[in-house]
Design a protein around this motif. Structure first.
Motif, PDB file in Angstrom:
ATOM      1  N   VAL A 107       0.577  -1.301  -0.032  1.00 20.19           N
ATOM      2  CA  VAL A 107       0.087  -0.326   0.078  1.00 20.19           C
ATOM      3  C   VAL A 107       0.912   1.179   0.039  1.00 20.19           C
ATOM      4  O   VAL A 107       0.705   2.386  -0.702  1.00 20.19           O
ATOM      5  CB  VAL A 107      -0.609  -0.335   1.086  1.00 20.19           C
ATOM      6  CG1 VAL A 107      -2.307   0.898   1.312  1.00 20.19           C
ATOM      7  CG2 VAL A 107      -2.260  -1.064   1.372  1.00 20.19           C
ATOM      8  N   ARG A 108       2.274   1.541   0.715  1.00 20.35           N
ATOM      9  CA  ARG A 108       2.965   2.213   0.631  1.00 20.35           C
ATOM     10  C   ARG A 108       3.832   2.726  -0.075  1.00 20.35           C
ATOM     11  O   ARG A 108       3.986   3.450  -0.791  1.00 20.35           O
ATOM     12  CB  ARG A 108       3.702   1.830   1.777  1.00 20.35           C
ATOM     13  CG  ARG A 108       2.815   2.597   3.398  1.00 20.35           C
ATOM     14  CD  ARG A 108       4.627   2.951   4.170  1.00 20.35           C
ATOM     15  NE  ARG A 108       5.234   1.743   3.983  1.00 20.35           N
ATOM     16  CZ  ARG A 108       5.366   1.334   4.862  1.00 20.35           C
ATOM     17  NH1 ARG A 108       4.207   0.410   5.820  1.00 20.35           N
ATOM     18  NH2 ARG A 108       6.210  -0.408   5.422  1.00 20.35           N
TER      19      ARG A 108
ATOM     20  N   ALA B 178       2.671   1.526  -3.899  1.00 18.80           N
ATOM     21  CA  ALA B 178       1.832   2.231  -4.566  1.00 18.80           C
ATOM     22  C   ALA B 178       1.267   3.534  -4.162  1.00 18.80           C
ATOM     23  O   ALA B 178       1.321   3.953  -5.031  1.00 18.80           O
ATOM     24  CB  ALA B 178       0.117   1.262  -4.403  1.00 18.80           C
ATOM     25  N   ALA B 179       1.189   3.893  -3.019  1.00 19.61           N
ATOM     26  CA  ALA B 179       0.549   5.197  -2.902  1.00 19.61           C
ATOM     27  C   ALA B 179       2.294   6.342  -3.282  1.00 19.61           C
ATOM     28  O   ALA B 179       1.987   7.147  -3.993  1.00 19.61           O
ATOM     29  CB  ALA B 179       0.775   5.547  -1.558  1.00 19.61           C
ATOM     30  N   GLU B 180       3.250   5.537  -3.243  1.00 20.46           N
ATOM     31  CA  GLU B 180       4.557   6.798  -3.797  1.00 20.46           C
ATOM     32  C   GLU B 180       4.308   6.216  -5.003  1.00 20.46           C
ATOM     33  O   GLU B 180       4.861   7.431  -5.703  1.00 20.46           O
ATOM     34  CB  GLU B 180       5.638   6.562  -3.019  1.00 20.46           C
ATOM     35  CG  GLU B 180       6.708   6.467  -2.888  1.00 20.46           C
ATOM     36  CD  GLU B 180       7.488   6.600  -2.094  1.00 20.46           C
ATOM     37  OE1 GLU B 180       8.060   6.384  -0.516  1.00 20.46           O
ATOM     38  OE2 GLU B 180       9.361   6.571  -2.691  1.00 20.46           O
TER      39      GLU B 180
ATOM     40  N   ALA C 141       2.068   6.159  -7.243  1.00 20.37           N
ATOM     41  CA  ALA C 141       1.223   6.827  -7.938  1.00 20.37           C
ATOM     42  C   ALA C 141       1.181   8.164  -7.940  1.00 20.37           C
ATOM     43  O   ALA C 141       1.467   9.519  -8.568  1.00 20.37           O
ATOM     44  CB  ALA C 141      -0.116   7.064  -7.359  1.00 20.37           C
ATOM     45  N   GLY C 142       2.310   8.932  -6.601  1.00 21.95           N
ATOM     46  CA  GLY C 142       2.700   9.864  -6.850  1.00 21.95           C
ATOM     47  C   GLY C 142       3.253  10.179  -7.440  1.00 21.95           C
ATOM     48  O   GLY C 142       3.715  11.475  -8.203  1.00 21.95           O
TER      49      GLY C 142
ATOM     50  N   PRO D 111      -7.345  -1.165  -3.175  1.00 23.38           N
ATOM     51  CA  PRO D 111      -7.497   0.566  -2.560  1.00 23.38           C
ATOM     52  C   PRO D 111      -6.717   0.501  -4.090  1.00 23.38           C
ATOM     53  O   PRO D 111      -5.768   0.349  -4.862  1.00 23.38           O
ATOM     54  CB  PRO D 111      -6.524   0.260  -1.645  1.00 23.38           C
ATOM     55  CG  PRO D 111      -6.805  -0.930  -0.686  1.00 23.38           C
ATOM     56  CD  PRO D 111      -6.390  -2.497  -1.994  1.00 23.38           C
ATOM     57  N   GLU D 112      -7.329   1.331  -4.818  1.00 25.32           N
ATOM     58  CA  GLU D 112      -7.031   2.499  -5.693  1.00 25.32           C
ATOM     59  C   GLU D 112      -6.888   3.355  -5.502  1.00 25.32           C
ATOM     60  O   GLU D 112      -7.346   4.851  -4.209  1.00 25.32           O
ATOM     61  CB  GLU D 112      -8.837   2.618  -6.619  1.00 25.32           C
ATOM     62  CG  GLU D 112      -8.479   2.870  -7.725  1.00 25.32           C
ATOM     63  CD  GLU D 112      -9.634   3.090  -8.814  1.00 25.32           C
ATOM     64  OE1 GLU D 112      -9.806   3.832  -9.262  1.00 25.32           O
ATOM     65  OE2 GLU D 112     -10.654   2.437  -7.767  1.00 25.32           O
ATOM     66  N   VAL D 113      -5.162   4.117  -6.061  1.00 29.38           N
ATOM     67  CA  VAL D 113      -4.880   4.928  -5.862  1.00 29.38           C
ATOM     68  C   VAL D 113      -4.343   5.881  -7.477  1.00 29.38           C
ATOM     69  O   VAL D 113      -3.480   5.309  -8.648  1.00 29.38           O
ATOM     70  CB  VAL D 113      -3.304   4.728  -5.373  1.00 29.38           C
ATOM     71  CG1 VAL D 113      -2.335   6.667  -5.186  1.00 29.38           C
ATOM     72  CG2 VAL D 113      -3.597   3.708  -4.626  1.00 29.38           C
TER      73      VAL D 113
END
Ligand SMILES: C[C@@](CO)(OP(=O)(O)O)[C@H](O)COP(=O)(O)OP(=O)(O)OC[C@H]1O[C@@H](n2ccc(N)nc2=O)[C@H](O)[C@@H]1O
Ligand SMILES: Nc1ncnc2c1ncn2[C@@H]1O[C@H](COP(=O)(O)OP(=O)(O)O)[C@@H](O)[C@H]1O
Length: 320
Positions: free
Chosen positions: A278-279, A281-283, A285-286, A316-318
């Motif tokens: 999850v971490r 994925a978030a990074e 995506a950014g 979870p969708e990012v």
């Protein structure tokens, strides 16, 4: 007497990633011999088949505008093939197929193949056919090299064109981040590019499949990460040089390793555990290196009928 119309049947079917993809030389029939390990992931399409006077295919969701809804749709080809196989009229099968896509189109994750496999399973139930998975797999292999695996799911060794499937046993779950690229890539173009690169030079080849099987059975993602490999990666990167940046960004974000999934352009990142995924994925995506990011785990089962009550897992969708 009124005929009883059977209720529609919905099938859930997974995407795949190739943990190992060894590509041999091109064969006289234009295919390449493969040795591959498929893993089915919790990124799923859903396909509903129903008896209908107005036959055809409808497609919604991820990349639906790039999916043909006519005779070339792989799900429709599956309808025709199974109809002919069981003595129904392939030109008038009286079936409607509704596809809800989450698997990226032309993404190297076998989404079209998944929809074809789901259609075979759904129709077997709708038409109450006495047909085994192995008999369906025979038919599936005629639709495409990747279609039989989508029937079985889990983790499997694929040989031949990729259509000969042997299950790989294992009870360990692995956690993935998937980065979708802005546009799809054509599978034949990527195989052609690999042939061209091999004429010109010596693109990297993956090692022995046995090591990957050992890595899988250890259940240790760190060990498996060192062994992931894909002969098509050099070709996909050659056609889409931006993938190099995406691969680097995933590892910089904390993934253990990144590979191109099949013929690409989706990239798949193996992570230590679900929280790390999850971490990452978030990074990712950014970082602005891809269109969309998803998390997924594997292995999951192959195409199977679901009841309408069963809630769909929502990864979870990012968005980048
Ligand atoms: C590369 C892989 C790896 O799993 O997956 P994707 O990345 O496409 O999902 C598969 O081999 C894709 O399987 P699939 O997409 O079913 O291929 P098919 O429709 O049967 O074949 C499409 C074309 O790909 C090339 N092809 C496919 C399979 C193979 N073993 N050798 C090939 O050379 C051929 O040019 C063929 O005409
Ligand atoms: N049901 C379907 N879903 C997705 N693509 C389909 C389908 N039927 C036919 N296609 C065609 O097959 C091509 C390959 O799609 P797909 O299976 O998603 O990718 P890949 O082979 O890279 O895994 C697409 O470009 C699309 O035009």
């Amino acid at each position: 007497m009124l005929a009883v119309v059977p209720p529609p049947v919905t099938v859930r079917v997974p995407a795949k990633v190739n943990l190992h993809l060894a590509v041999g030389d091109v064969r006289p029939d234009g295919y390449h011999d493969l040795v591959t390990i498929f893993q089915a992931l919790s990124l799923v399409d859903e396909v509903t088949v129903a008896v209908a006077d107005e036959p055809g295919v409808e497609c919604h969701g991820e990349g639906a505008d790039q999916v043909p809804t006519g005779a070339s749709n792989l799900a429709w080809r599956a309808v025709r093939l199974l109809a002919a196989h069981v003595g129904k009229d392939p030109d008038d099968p009286k079936v409607r197929v509704v596809i809800r896509k989450a698997i990226p189109v032309a993404g190297g994750m076998a989404g079209g193949s998944a929809d074809a496999a789901a259609t075979l399973v759904g129709l077997s139930s709708l038409w109450r056919l006495e047909i085994s998975r192995d008999e369906l797999a025979e038919l599936a292999g005629k639709l495409g090299a990747d279609v039989p695996f989508a029937l079985y799911g889990a983790t499997a060794l694929g040989t031949g064109r990729g259509e000969r499937i042997v299950p790989v046993l294992g009870r360990h779950q692995f956690h993935w981040v998937l980065a979708f690229d802005r546009r799809g890539l054509s599978t034949p173009d990527v195989f052609d590019e690999l042939d061209r690169l091999r004429l010109e030079g010596d693109p990297p080849r993956v090692g022995a499949v046995e090591a990957v099987l050992e890595g899988l059975s250890s259940g240790d993602p760190r060990q498996l990460a060192l062994l992931l490999g894909n002969d098509l990666q050099a070709a996909a990167v050659s056609l889409r040089p931006n993938l190099r940046r995406t691969l680097r960004a995933g590892v910089d974000a904390g993934a253990l390793a990144g590979i191109v999934s099949g013929s690409g352009p989706t990239t798949a990142f193996l992570c230590e555990d679900g929280d790390t995924a999850v971490r990452v994925a978030a990074e990712l995506a950014g970082a602005g290196v891809c269109r969309t990011v998803r998390v997924a785990h594997g292995p999951v089962p192959g195409a199977r009928v679901i009841t309408t009550e069963e809630p769909k897992p929502a990864p979870p969708e990012v968005h980048a």
